[in-house]
Design a protein around this motif. Structure first.
Motif, PDB file in Angstrom:
ATOM      1  N   ARG A   1       1.794   9.755  -5.724  1.00  0.00           N
ATOM      2  CA  ARG A   1       2.516  11.022  -5.583  1.00  0.00           C
ATOM      3  C   ARG A   1       3.317  11.346  -6.846  1.00  0.00           C
ATOM      4  O   ARG A   1       3.385  12.507  -7.273  1.00  0.00           O
ATOM      5  CB  ARG A   1       3.456  10.960  -4.381  1.00  0.00           C
TER       6      ARG A   1
ATOM      7  N   LYS B   1       1.745   1.910  -3.591  1.00  0.00           N
ATOM      8  CA  LYS B   1       0.595   2.530  -4.256  1.00  0.00           C
ATOM      9  C   LYS B   1       0.557   4.032  -3.985  1.00  0.00           C
ATOM     10  O   LYS B   1       0.354   4.843  -4.895  1.00  0.00           O
ATOM     11  CB  LYS B   1      -0.691   1.865  -3.764  1.00  0.00           C
ATOM     12  N   SER B   2       0.770   4.422  -2.734  1.00  0.00           N
ATOM     13  CA  SER B   2       0.778   5.845  -2.382  1.00  0.00           C
ATOM     14  C   SER B   2       1.919   6.572  -3.076  1.00  0.00           C
ATOM     15  O   SER B   2       1.771   7.713  -3.533  1.00  0.00           O
ATOM     16  CB  SER B   2       0.890   6.005  -0.866  1.00  0.00           C
ATOM     17  N   ARG B   3       3.050   5.908  -3.151  1.00  0.00           N
ATOM     18  CA  ARG B   3       4.224   6.509  -3.794  1.00  0.00           C
ATOM     19  C   ARG B   3       3.974   6.747  -5.276  1.00  0.00           C
ATOM     20  O   ARG B   3       4.319   7.801  -5.818  1.00  0.00           O
ATOM     21  CB  ARG B   3       5.423   5.581  -3.588  1.00  0.00           C
TER      22      ARG B   3
ATOM     23  N   HIS C   1       0.823  -1.208   0.000  1.00  0.00           N
ATOM     24  CA  HIS C   1       0.000   0.000   0.000  1.00  0.00           C
ATOM     25  C   HIS C   1       0.860   1.262   0.000  1.00  0.00           C
ATOM     26  O   HIS C   1       0.441   2.320  -0.494  1.00  0.00           O
ATOM     27  CB  HIS C   1      -0.960   0.010   1.199  1.00  0.00           C
ATOM     28  N   ARG C   2       2.083   1.152   0.525  1.00  0.00           N
ATOM     29  CA  ARG C   2       2.990   2.303   0.481  1.00  0.00           C
ATOM     30  C   ARG C   2       3.483   2.556  -0.941  1.00  0.00           C
ATOM     31  O   ARG C   2       3.678   3.708  -1.346  1.00  0.00           O
ATOM     32  CB  ARG C   2       4.168   2.078   1.422  1.00  0.00           C
TER      33      ARG C   2
END
Length: 230
Positions: A164, A159-161, A156-157
């Motif tokens: 951004r 995905k967030s990256r 999930h990190r």
């Protein structure tokens, strides 16, 4: 001509150029990128000769993993300013190794920040990462691909990256046009098939279209991350 620059073969120069471009070289990488059908013993012999001439330096990062960087004389041999490269850290080493492995395995060439900003000034903005881009051909269409390296974080990190990365570039008109034309791809380099599947599931649920987001397995990355944990 200075003594240490004499009698460099084209292969010697290609080795130095590879390490200058990717900031790292290993026996496996250089065997594929700069040698044709030779043994690892021969590759090692050539690298020892270049090391003996103080053109490259060998770094032992772990008991079973070592790599080479350019020495100041190596930069000089390429017509560049002699300098000592920045020390690679636990954060930068996996990134450099994964990007180099991906490019070698796929016959691609990473663009340096300077090359990218000079070739695509309309896609740049101060403070935004301009390295780890490659140009690929997909279905007869050229695309700009940005490489992201997963250093073992949660899916999930990643995905967030990715979100951004896209968000930073959407505000640049030329980049937005590239995205809308389906000519921008983000590829996440990860170490295992299991992590690849997790990342692909996560990004498939996100609204990243028309930007294509893929994941690619670099087994050497997993091996390096495991060594780092020991």
């Amino acid at each position: 001509m200075k003594k240490h620059l004499r009698h460099l073969t084209e292969r010697d120069r290609s080795i130095l150029a590879f390490i200058a471009l990717y900031r790292i070289g290993t026996v496996d990488l250089l065997a594929t990128a700069c040698f044709l059908g030779t043994s690892h013993e021969n590759v090692t012999r050539v690298l020892r000769r270049l090391e003996g001439r103080e053109l490259i330096r060998k770094i032992d990062a772990a008991l079973s993993f070592s790599y080479f960087v350019l020495a100041p004389r190596g930069y000089e041999a390429l017509g560049m300013e002699a300098r000592t490269p920045r020390t690679l850290t636990e954060q930068t080493l996996p990134v450099l190794l994964a990007v180099a492995q991906y490019c070698v395995k796929n016959g691609l060439c990473r663009m340096t920040s300077r090359e990218f900003t000079s070739t695509f000034p309309e896609l740049c903005r101060p403070g935004m990462n301009s390295s780890n881009y490659v140009v690929i051909s997909d279905g007869g269409k050229s695309k700009l691909q940005f490489l992201v390296v997963d250093r073992g974080g949660a899916a999930h990190r990643i995905k967030s990256r990715v979100g951004r990365i896209i968000g930073q570039r959407k505000g640049i008109p030329a980049f937005y046009s590239l995205m809308m034309a389906g000519r921008f791809r983000i590829t996440v380099l990860t170490g295992t098939d299991e992590q690849q599947a997790k990342i692909e599931r996560r990004v498939s649920r996100a609204k990243f279209s028309p930007v294509e987001v893929t994941a690619y397995v670099i087994p050497e990355l997993a091996e390096l991350l495991m060594l780092r944990k020991k």
